[in-house]
Design a protein around this motif. Structure first.
Motif, short mmCIF file in Angstrom:
data_model
loop_
_atom_site.label_atom_id
_atom_site.label_comp_id
_atom_site.label_asym_id
_atom_site.label_seq_id
_atom_site.Cartn_x
_atom_site.Cartn_y
_atom_site.Cartn_z
N GLU A 17 0.84 -1.21 0.00
CA GLU A 17 0.00 0.00 0.00
C GLU A 17 0.87 1.25 0.00
O GLU A 17 1.85 1.33 0.74
CB GLU A 17 -0.90 -0.01 1.25
N TYR A 49 -6.74 7.01 -0.58
CA TYR A 49 -7.55 8.15 -1.01
C TYR A 49 -7.44 9.21 0.06
O TYR A 49 -7.76 8.94 1.23
CB TYR A 49 -8.99 7.66 -1.14
N HIS A 77 -8.13 3.08 -3.61
CA HIS A 77 -9.01 3.28 -2.45
C HIS A 77 -9.99 4.40 -2.82
O HIS A 77 -9.62 5.36 -3.49
CB HIS A 77 -8.21 3.74 -1.23
N LEU A 104 -11.00 -0.39 -3.32
CA LEU A 104 -11.21 -0.60 -1.89
C LEU A 104 -12.27 0.42 -1.46
O LEU A 104 -12.01 1.63 -1.48
CB LEU A 104 -9.91 -0.42 -1.10
N ALA A 105 -13.45 -0.06 -1.13
CA ALA A 105 -14.58 0.83 -0.85
C ALA A 105 -14.64 1.14 0.64
O ALA A 105 -14.83 0.25 1.47
CB ALA A 105 -15.88 0.17 -1.30
N ASP A 109 -13.06 9.17 6.95
CA ASP A 109 -13.33 9.88 8.20
C ASP A 109 -13.70 11.32 7.92
O ASP A 109 -13.08 11.97 7.08
CB ASP A 109 -12.09 9.83 9.10
N TYR A 125 -22.39 5.06 5.13
CA TYR A 125 -21.49 3.96 5.51
C TYR A 125 -20.92 3.27 4.26
O TYR A 125 -21.49 3.37 3.17
CB TYR A 125 -22.25 2.91 6.34
N PHE A 127 -20.95 0.21 3.41
CA PHE A 127 -21.78 -0.82 2.75
C PHE A 127 -22.63 -0.21 1.63
O PHE A 127 -22.90 -0.85 0.62
CB PHE A 127 -22.63 -1.60 3.78
N ALA A 144 -12.63 -2.63 4.35
CA ALA A 144 -11.76 -2.62 5.54
C ALA A 144 -12.37 -3.44 6.67
O ALA A 144 -13.59 -3.46 6.85
CB ALA A 144 -11.56 -1.18 6.00
N GLY A 145 -11.50 -4.13 7.42
CA GLY A 145 -11.94 -4.85 8.62
C GLY A 145 -11.02 -4.50 9.78
O GLY A 145 -9.85 -4.12 9.57
N TYR A 146 -11.53 -4.64 11.00
CA TYR A 146 -10.81 -4.13 12.17
C TYR A 146 -10.66 -5.23 13.22
O TYR A 146 -11.60 -5.47 14.01
CB TYR A 146 -11.56 -2.92 12.75
N SER A 153 -16.99 1.90 17.01
CA SER A 153 -17.98 0.84 17.11
C SER A 153 -18.35 0.54 18.56
O SER A 153 -17.49 0.49 19.42
CB SER A 153 -17.39 -0.40 16.45
N TYR A 162 -21.80 -5.23 10.93
CA TYR A 162 -21.67 -4.21 9.87
C TYR A 162 -20.70 -4.67 8.78
O TYR A 162 -20.89 -4.36 7.61
CB TYR A 162 -21.23 -2.87 10.47
N ILE A 175 -9.43 -6.26 3.82
CA ILE A 175 -8.05 -5.99 4.27
C ILE A 175 -8.16 -5.45 5.69
O ILE A 175 -9.01 -4.58 5.97
CB ILE A 175 -7.32 -4.96 3.40
N TYR A 267 1.66 -2.17 4.71
CA TYR A 267 1.53 -0.71 4.75
C TYR A 267 2.95 -0.17 4.67
O TYR A 267 3.69 -0.19 5.66
CB TYR A 267 0.90 -0.28 6.08
C1 LIG Z 1 -7.09 -1.33 4.77
C2 LIG Z 1 -7.57 0.06 5.07
C3 LIG Z 1 -7.39 1.08 4.14
C4 LIG Z 1 -7.85 2.37 4.38
N1 LIG Z 1 -7.64 3.34 3.43
C5 LIG Z 1 -8.10 4.59 3.64
C6 LIG Z 1 -7.96 5.60 2.63
O1 LIG Z 1 -7.40 5.36 1.57
N2 LIG Z 1 -8.45 6.84 2.88
C7 LIG Z 1 -9.10 7.15 4.07
O2 LIG Z 1 -9.52 8.29 4.23
N3 LIG Z 1 -9.25 6.21 5.04
C8 LIG Z 1 -8.79 4.95 4.84
N4 LIG Z 1 -8.95 3.98 5.83
C9 LIG Z 1 -9.58 4.37 7.09
C10 LIG Z 1 -11.12 4.28 7.06
O3 LIG Z 1 -11.65 5.20 6.14
C11 LIG Z 1 -11.62 4.58 8.46
O4 LIG Z 1 -11.24 3.55 9.34
C12 LIG Z 1 -13.10 4.90 8.60
O5 LIG Z 1 -13.32 5.42 9.92
C13 LIG Z 1 -14.04 3.71 8.45
O6 LIG Z 1 -14.13 3.29 7.17
P1 LIG Z 1 -14.91 1.93 6.81
O7 LIG Z 1 -14.92 1.81 5.36
O8 LIG Z 1 -14.41 0.80 7.62
O9 LIG Z 1 -16.39 2.35 7.34
P2 LIG Z 1 -17.70 1.53 7.68
O10 LIG Z 1 -17.60 0.10 7.34
O11 LIG Z 1 -18.83 2.30 7.10
O12 LIG Z 1 -17.73 1.63 9.27
C14 LIG Z 1 -17.60 2.89 9.92
C15 LIG Z 1 -18.20 2.83 11.33
O13 LIG Z 1 -19.61 2.76 11.23
C16 LIG Z 1 -20.10 1.56 11.81
N5 LIG Z 1 -21.17 1.09 10.93
C17 LIG Z 1 -21.03 0.50 9.72
N6 LIG Z 1 -22.24 0.22 9.19
C18 LIG Z 1 -23.17 0.67 10.07
C19 LIG Z 1 -24.60 0.70 10.10
N7 LIG Z 1 -25.32 0.17 9.10
N8 LIG Z 1 -25.24 1.25 11.16
C20 LIG Z 1 -24.53 1.78 12.20
N9 LIG Z 1 -23.15 1.77 12.23
C21 LIG Z 1 -22.49 1.24 11.19
C22 LIG Z 1 -18.91 0.61 11.88
O14 LIG Z 1 -19.01 -0.34 12.92
C23 LIG Z 1 -17.77 1.59 12.12
O15 LIG Z 1 -17.72 1.96 13.48
C24 LIG Z 1 -8.50 2.68 5.61
C25 LIG Z 1 -8.67 1.66 6.56
C26 LIG Z 1 -8.22 0.37 6.30
C27 LIG Z 1 -8.41 -0.70 7.34
#
Ligand SMILES: Cc1cc2nc3c(=O)[nH]c(=O)nc-3n(C[C@H](O)[C@H](O)[C@H](O)COP(=O)(O)OP(=O)(O)OC[C@H]3O[C@@H](n4cnc5c(N)ncnc54)[C@H](O)[C@@H]3O)c2cc1C
Length: 301
Positions: A17, A49, A77, A104-105, A109, A125, A127, A144-146, A153, A162, A175, A267
């Motif tokens: 990455e 991104y 991304h 990568l969808a 933040d 979100y 999804f 992304a997964g945590y 969360s 989620y 990832i 990374y």
């Molecule tokens: C591999 C990786 C690459 C990344 N790359 C980037 C990047 O390029 N640019 C960037 O800006 N950031 C990046 N991030 C950071 C990421 O954008 C943040 O972690 C962000 O806060 C969450 O993104 P997500 O896609 O996991 O969100 P989501 O899956 O939407 O989750 C966000 C939060 O909302 C909660 N949630 C999800 N769905 C629901 C629902 N239906 N109802 C209520 N709550 C819900 C989840 O539990 C979580 O707490 C990356 C993270 C990872 C792990």
């Protein structure tokens, strides 16, 4: 090439990455890093991104540069925070036109400064973004997964629920956020399996080359660095920190591959030295079979 097709080969993947440099004068650093890491023939490379719109145009520019100039399989991304549906559509249309297969969808933040405009536009979100991209074309979609739970969360169970929504909408693989204790990954894998998530979960590994930087980063994203490792690293010279960080990452990768992780996503922070040191020591782990968990076999889709 679609990353989901590479997973079907049943051997671990290697990916790197990068982030798009903000300043033109730093672009040569990424060029040099890519030049060094290309020799390991990564299965794909991904480009982050920029949060808050800062480097977004550069993300696309670098995605295309790595694909067309360097001949690498790329994943861009894409975050939906702050973007309207039509903005997302124009980026996705461009990716289709340019032949980029993998996205990568992500949600992204919201900007931290108070007083900025409402960041939530057409998507709340990730999804929803997965669902939307899925309608736009035959992309391979990662999410992304945590392993330690997403920082916002309420519980690990909710987080898994989620995550499942993203997979049910069509995500092909996950990832992980970085982690330094493999037990988080293994427990995460068990939780997701119990929830019926069967797509591959690629562990994200960040070698520690600067303890201060990593602890700041982990605080922001809700991951943790083991106290024992912090104690061992405190006060070390930069060179000894690098050696320790590399040794630690090698042990992490060895165990992950042995225990069936479907590859390693590094990374790199746009630096090659630590990743190269790790890969030289690990050897070509892609020659090994993926373990029983977490890797779809041909025909299983
Ligand atoms: C591999 C990786 C690459 C990344 N790359 C980037 C990047 O390029 N640019 C960037 O800006 N950031 C990046 N991030 C950071 C990421 O954008 C943040 O972690 C962000 O806060 C969450 O993104 P997500 O896609 O996991 O969100 P989501 O899956 O939407 O989750 C966000 C939060 O909302 C909660 N949630 C999800 N769905 C629901 C629902 N239906 N109802 C209520 N709550 C819900 C989840 O539990 C979580 O707490 C990356 C993270 C990872 C792990």
């Amino acid at each position: 090439m679609k990353i989901r097709e590479i997973f079907l080969k049943g051997r671990p993947l290697l990916s790197f990455e990068f982030f798009p440099p903000k300043k033109v004068e730093n672009e040569h650093i990424l060029e040099e890093t890519v030049g060094h890491l290309k020799k390991y023939s990564p299965d794909f490379v991904s480009i982050t991104y920029g949060a808050g719109g800062s480097t977004r145009a550069k993300t696309l520019e670098w995605t295309l540069r790595l694909k067309d100039v360097h001949g690498l399989n790329v994943m861009m991304h894409l975050t939906c925070v702050g973007s309207t549906r039509s903005e997302i559509d124009s980026i996705v249309a461009r990716l289709t036109q340019e032949g980029v297969d993998n996205i990568l969808a992500l949600r992204g933040d919201p900007p931290r400064e108070s007083g900025s405009e409402n960041p939530w536009k057409d998507f709340r979100y990730a999804f929803e973004l997965v669902r939307h991209i899925k309608k736009k074309g035959d992309f391979c979609i990662g999410v992304a997964g945590y392993p330690e739970g997403h920082i916002e969360s309420p519980s690990l169970e909710k987080d898994t629920e989620y995550l499942k929504m993203k997979v049910d909408e069509g995500a092909d693989f996950i990832i992980t956020q970085l982690f330094f204790d493999n037990r988080f990954y293994f427990r995460f894998r068990e939780r997701t399996e119990r929830a019926g998530i069967t797509v591959p979960i690629l562990p994200g590994i960040m070698p520690i080359i600067n303890l201060g930087q990593v602890t700041r980063f982990t605080e922001m994203c809700g991951a943790s660095v083991p106290q024992s490792l912090i104690r061992e690293m405190e006060g070390l010279s930069p060179e000894d920190t690098l050696k320790k960080g590399v040794d630690f990452a090698i042990a992490q990768c060895e165990e992950l591959i042995r225990e069936g992780a479907p590859g390693i996503h590094f990374y790199t922070l746009n630096r090659n030295r630590a990743t190269e040191m790790i890969l030289e020591e690990l050897g070509d782990f892609r020659g090994r079979e993926s373990g029983p968990s977490n890797s779809p076999k041909e025909g299983e889709g």
